[in-house]
Design a protein around this motif. Structure first.
Motif, PDB file in Angstrom:
ATOM      1  N   ILE A 148      -4.465   1.891  -3.162  1.00 15.07           N
ATOM      2  CA  ILE A 148      -5.441   1.601  -2.122  1.00 15.07           C
ATOM      3  C   ILE A 148      -4.755   1.429  -0.776  1.00 15.07           C
ATOM      4  O   ILE A 148      -3.754   0.726  -0.659  1.00 15.07           O
ATOM      5  CB  ILE A 148      -6.294   0.357  -2.479  1.00 15.07           C
ATOM      6  CG1 ILE A 148      -7.417   0.158  -1.461  1.00 15.07           C
ATOM      7  CG2 ILE A 148      -5.429  -0.886  -2.643  1.00 15.07           C
ATOM      8  CD1 ILE A 148      -8.489  -0.825  -1.922  1.00 15.07           C
ATOM      9  N   HIS A 149      -5.300   2.131   0.218  1.00 13.17           N
ATOM     10  CA  HIS A 149      -4.826   1.917   1.581  1.00 13.17           C
ATOM     11  C   HIS A 149      -5.120   0.478   1.968  1.00 13.17           C
ATOM     12  O   HIS A 149      -6.196  -0.043   1.710  1.00 13.17           O
ATOM     13  CB  HIS A 149      -5.533   2.854   2.557  1.00 13.17           C
ATOM     14  CG  HIS A 149      -5.263   2.492   3.984  1.00 13.17           C
ATOM     15  ND1 HIS A 149      -4.211   3.016   4.700  1.00 13.17           N
ATOM     16  CD2 HIS A 149      -5.891   1.616   4.823  1.00 13.17           C
ATOM     17  CE1 HIS A 149      -4.197   2.495   5.908  1.00 13.17           C
ATOM     18  NE2 HIS A 149      -5.214   1.637   6.012  1.00 13.17           N
ATOM     19  N   CYS A 150      -4.154  -0.156   2.644  1.00 17.51           N
ATOM     20  CA  CYS A 150      -4.308  -1.555   3.051  1.00 17.51           C
ATOM     21  C   CYS A 150      -4.004  -1.712   4.538  1.00 17.51           C
ATOM     22  O   CYS A 150      -2.948  -1.287   5.005  1.00 17.51           O
ATOM     23  CB  CYS A 150      -3.352  -2.454   2.269  1.00 17.51           C
ATOM     24  SG  CYS A 150      -3.530  -2.387   0.489  1.00 17.51           S
ATOM     25  N   GLY A 151      -4.928  -2.328   5.253  1.00 18.49           N
ATOM     26  CA  GLY A 151      -4.659  -2.779   6.599  1.00 18.49           C
ATOM     27  C   GLY A 151      -4.900  -1.782   7.705  1.00 18.49           C
ATOM     28  O   GLY A 151      -4.684  -0.580   7.557  1.00 18.49           O
ATOM     29  N   ASP A 156     -11.631  -3.940   9.442  1.00 17.01           N
ATOM     30  CA  ASP A 156     -11.496  -5.024   8.463  1.00 17.01           C
ATOM     31  C   ASP A 156     -11.759  -4.542   7.038  1.00 17.01           C
ATOM     32  O   ASP A 156     -11.740  -5.330   6.101  1.00 17.01           O
ATOM     33  CB  ASP A 156     -12.476  -6.152   8.822  1.00 17.01           C
ATOM     34  CG  ASP A 156     -12.252  -7.401   7.993  1.00 17.01           C
ATOM     35  OD1 ASP A 156     -11.091  -7.850   7.892  1.00 17.01           O
ATOM     36  OD2 ASP A 156     -13.244  -7.925   7.431  1.00 17.01           O
ATOM     37  N   TYR A 157     -11.999  -3.253   6.852  1.00 17.10           N
ATOM     38  CA  TYR A 157     -12.388  -2.735   5.541  1.00 17.10           C
ATOM     39  C   TYR A 157     -11.353  -3.051   4.449  1.00 17.10           C
ATOM     40  O   TYR A 157     -11.718  -3.309   3.306  1.00 17.10           O
ATOM     41  CB  TYR A 157     -12.559  -1.213   5.602  1.00 17.10           C
ATOM     42  CG  TYR A 157     -13.692  -0.726   6.454  1.00 17.10           C
ATOM     43  CD1 TYR A 157     -15.019  -0.993   6.128  1.00 17.10           C
ATOM     44  CD2 TYR A 157     -13.441   0.054   7.585  1.00 17.10           C
ATOM     45  CE1 TYR A 157     -16.063  -0.511   6.905  1.00 17.10           C
ATOM     46  CE2 TYR A 157     -14.467   0.541   8.376  1.00 17.10           C
ATOM     47  CZ  TYR A 157     -15.784   0.252   8.035  1.00 17.10           C
ATOM     48  OH  TYR A 157     -16.807   0.735   8.808  1.00 17.10           O
ATOM     49  N   SER A 158     -10.068  -2.964   4.799  1.00 18.45           N
ATOM     50  CA  SER A 158      -9.020  -3.094   3.780  1.00 18.45           C
ATOM     51  C   SER A 158      -8.026  -4.191   4.131  1.00 18.45           C
ATOM     52  O   SER A 158      -6.841  -4.088   3.827  1.00 18.45           O
ATOM     53  CB  SER A 158      -8.276  -1.757   3.623  1.00 18.45           C
ATOM     54  OG  SER A 158      -7.665  -1.380   4.859  1.00 18.45           O
ATOM     55  N   ALA A 159      -8.488  -5.231   4.778  1.00 24.61           N
ATOM     56  CA  ALA A 159      -7.622  -6.341   5.180  1.00 24.61           C
ATOM     57  C   ALA A 159      -6.943  -6.952   3.956  1.00 24.61           C
ATOM     58  O   ALA A 159      -7.505  -6.942   2.849  1.00 24.61           O
ATOM     59  CB  ALA A 159      -8.436  -7.400   5.913  1.00 24.61           C
ATOM     60  N   PRO A 160      -5.746  -7.491   4.117  1.00 21.18           N
ATOM     61  CA  PRO A 160      -5.028  -8.059   2.970  1.00 21.18           C
ATOM     62  C   PRO A 160      -5.828  -9.084   2.166  1.00 21.18           C
ATOM     63  O   PRO A 160      -5.713  -9.138   0.939  1.00 21.18           O
ATOM     64  CB  PRO A 160      -3.793  -8.693   3.622  1.00 21.18           C
ATOM     65  CG  PRO A 160      -3.546  -7.851   4.831  1.00 21.18           C
ATOM     66  CD  PRO A 160      -4.907  -7.496   5.344  1.00 21.18           C
ATOM     67  N   GLU A 161      -6.652  -9.871   2.843  1.00 16.16           N
ATOM     68  CA  GLU A 161      -7.454 -10.865   2.122  1.00 16.16           C
ATOM     69  C   GLU A 161      -8.413 -10.196   1.133  1.00 16.16           C
ATOM     70  O   GLU A 161      -8.703 -10.743   0.064  1.00 16.16           O
ATOM     71  CB  GLU A 161      -8.243 -11.730   3.110  1.00 16.16           C
ATOM     72  CG  GLU A 161      -7.390 -12.628   3.987  1.00 16.16           C
ATOM     73  CD  GLU A 161      -6.808 -11.901   5.193  1.00 16.16           C
ATOM     74  OE1 GLU A 161      -7.087 -10.669   5.366  1.00 16.16           O
ATOM     75  OE2 GLU A 161      -6.069 -12.542   5.964  1.00 16.16           O
ATOM     76  N   GLN A 185      -0.904  -5.099   9.718  1.00 12.39           N
ATOM     77  CA  GLN A 185      -1.325  -6.465   9.383  1.00 12.39           C
ATOM     78  C   GLN A 185      -0.317  -7.110   8.431  1.00 12.39           C
ATOM     79  O   GLN A 185      -0.674  -7.817   7.500  1.00 12.39           O
ATOM     80  CB  GLN A 185      -2.731  -6.453   8.761  1.00 12.39           C
ATOM     81  CG  GLN A 185      -3.809  -5.989   9.733  1.00 12.39           C
ATOM     82  CD  GLN A 185      -5.205  -6.077   9.129  1.00 12.39           C
ATOM     83  OE1 GLN A 185      -5.483  -5.527   8.070  1.00 12.39           O
ATOM     84  NE2 GLN A 185      -6.081  -6.795   9.804  1.00 12.39           N
ATOM     85  N   TRP A 186       0.958  -6.884   8.712  1.00 19.51           N
ATOM     86  CA  TRP A 186       1.991  -7.342   7.791  1.00 19.51           C
ATOM     87  C   TRP A 186       2.103  -8.862   7.747  1.00 19.51           C
ATOM     88  O   TRP A 186       2.411  -9.425   6.704  1.00 19.51           O
ATOM     89  CB  TRP A 186       3.322  -6.683   8.154  1.00 19.51           C
ATOM     90  CG  TRP A 186       3.296  -5.209   7.902  1.00 19.51           C
ATOM     91  CD1 TRP A 186       3.291  -4.584   6.681  1.00 19.51           C
ATOM     92  CD2 TRP A 186       3.228  -4.163   8.866  1.00 19.51           C
ATOM     93  NE1 TRP A 186       3.227  -3.220   6.839  1.00 19.51           N
ATOM     94  CE2 TRP A 186       3.193  -2.920   8.164  1.00 19.51           C
ATOM     95  CE3 TRP A 186       3.199  -4.139  10.269  1.00 19.51           C
ATOM     96  CZ2 TRP A 186       3.132  -1.694   8.808  1.00 19.51           C
ATOM     97  CZ3 TRP A 186       3.134  -2.912  10.915  1.00 19.51           C
ATOM     98  CH2 TRP A 186       3.103  -1.707  10.189  1.00 19.51           C
ATOM     99  N   ASP A 187       1.824  -9.535   8.857  1.00 19.73           N
ATOM    100  CA  ASP A 187       1.866 -11.003   8.841  1.00 19.73           C
ATOM    101  C   ASP A 187       0.826 -11.554   7.869  1.00 19.73           C
ATOM    102  O   ASP A 187       1.115 -12.445   7.066  1.00 19.73           O
ATOM    103  CB  ASP A 187       1.619 -11.562  10.246  1.00 19.73           C
ATOM    104  CG  ASP A 187       2.780 -11.329  11.191  1.00 19.73           C
ATOM    105  OD1 ASP A 187       3.865 -10.927  10.722  1.00 19.73           O
ATOM    106  OD2 ASP A 187       2.600 -11.530  12.412  1.00 19.73           O
ATOM    107  N   ALA A 188      -0.387 -11.022   7.952  1.00 12.64           N
ATOM    108  CA  ALA A 188      -1.455 -11.481   7.057  1.00 12.64           C
ATOM    109  C   ALA A 188      -1.140 -11.138   5.613  1.00 12.64           C
ATOM    110  O   ALA A 188      -1.359 -11.947   4.705  1.00 12.64           O
ATOM    111  CB  ALA A 188      -2.790 -10.857   7.474  1.00 12.64           C
TER     112      ALA A 188
END
Length: 270
Positions: A148-151, A156-161, A185-188
């Motif tokens: 899955i693509h992330c970030g 916001d579709y694929s945010a780490p949360e 969004q590596w920090d998150a």
């Protein structure tokens, strides 16, 4: 790059995209426009093998994404056909949260002998942890792994949360969280994704944006054993990506784990 590097490691590209040659230029340009990044190559099978061979890649995870539900069957058939032509390919199929028959999509992927499912919530425009997406994971859990693509800082579709919520609701689903768990969004990602069982990470489309020290720190936080090498072809040069990776300062054993061994364990390859 020092020529001595070539042949030193077994290398698997755990994240690459291919398209039928007749639409490869259009598809590749579309990706470049979406991200505002000049594309390195044309995204079809022969070009992938040619590009990867420059650093000695022996195997590739290949995939494509259905931006509409009606594309799903044709894409899955295409990926399976390319895997039949090229024994170095491990194909991941696709589906879409808006599909009218998700069960048929997953059954097709299994019947074609594909190795997993690729989703890109930002392209496909659905929340990765939506009820519709959860239906996909229900059908996949214990049967197929998920890439899955992330970030993306724009969406916001694929945010780490959201990736963490997928794991929490489907703990037996094997997840490969692309781009170190959160492109831009590596920090998150680093806050919420370490330590999740059955979640793995690839380094694709990350090393060009992070300092070697930062990238190495994220990988160590996730665990060397949980990370894979990937090019995100046709976005990046294999040679540049390998050069960036080898600057992270890992041991030869750790390099080999990330470059091939971890991926083989993830897909239970012999």
């Amino acid at each position: 790059m020092n020529p001595e590097v070539y042949g030193k490691y077994e290398i698997i590209d755990a994240h690459s995209h291919i398209f039928p040659e007749k639409i490869a230029d259009t598809a590749t340009d579309s990706i470049g426009q979406f991200y505002g990044i000049p594309m390195n190559n044309r995204g079809f099978s022969e070009k992938l093998i040619e590009a990867g061979s420059r650093i000695g890649v022996k195997k590739y995870l290949v995939c494509s994404t259905a931006t509409t539900p009606r594309q799903t069957s044709n894409i899955n058939t295409y990926i399976a056909g390319e895997c039949g032509k090229h024994s170095c390919f491990y194909g991941f199929g696709t589906t879409h949260a808006d599909s009218s028959d998700l069960e048929a999509d997953i059954d097709q992927i299994l019947s074609l002998g594909l190795h997993g499912v690729k989703l890109h919530p930002d392209f496909q425009k659905f929340n990765a942890d939506s009820p519709e997406a959860f239906r996909i994971y229900e059908l996949m859990e214990g049967r197929l792994p998920l890439l899955i693509h992330c970030g993306d800082a724009r969406y916001d579709y694929s945010a780490p949360e959201r990736i963490k919520r997928i794991h929490d609701n489907f703990p037996k689903l094997k997840i490969l969280a692309a781009h170190l768990g959160g492109y831009q969004q590596w920090d998150a990602a680093e806050k919420v994704l370490p330590g999740l069982e059955n979640v793995r990470f690839d380094v694709s489309s990350s090393l060009a944006f992070l300092t070697p020290e930062r990238a190495a720190g994220i990988i160590r936080k996730y665990g060397i054993e949980n990370c894979f090498f990937g090019s995100d072809f046709p976005m990046w040069s294999h040679e540049d990506e390998l050069m960036r990776f080898l600057k992270l300062g890992f041991t030869e054993k750790e390099n080999q784990m990330i470059l091939a061994d971890n991926f083989k364990e993830f897909l239970e390859l012999r």
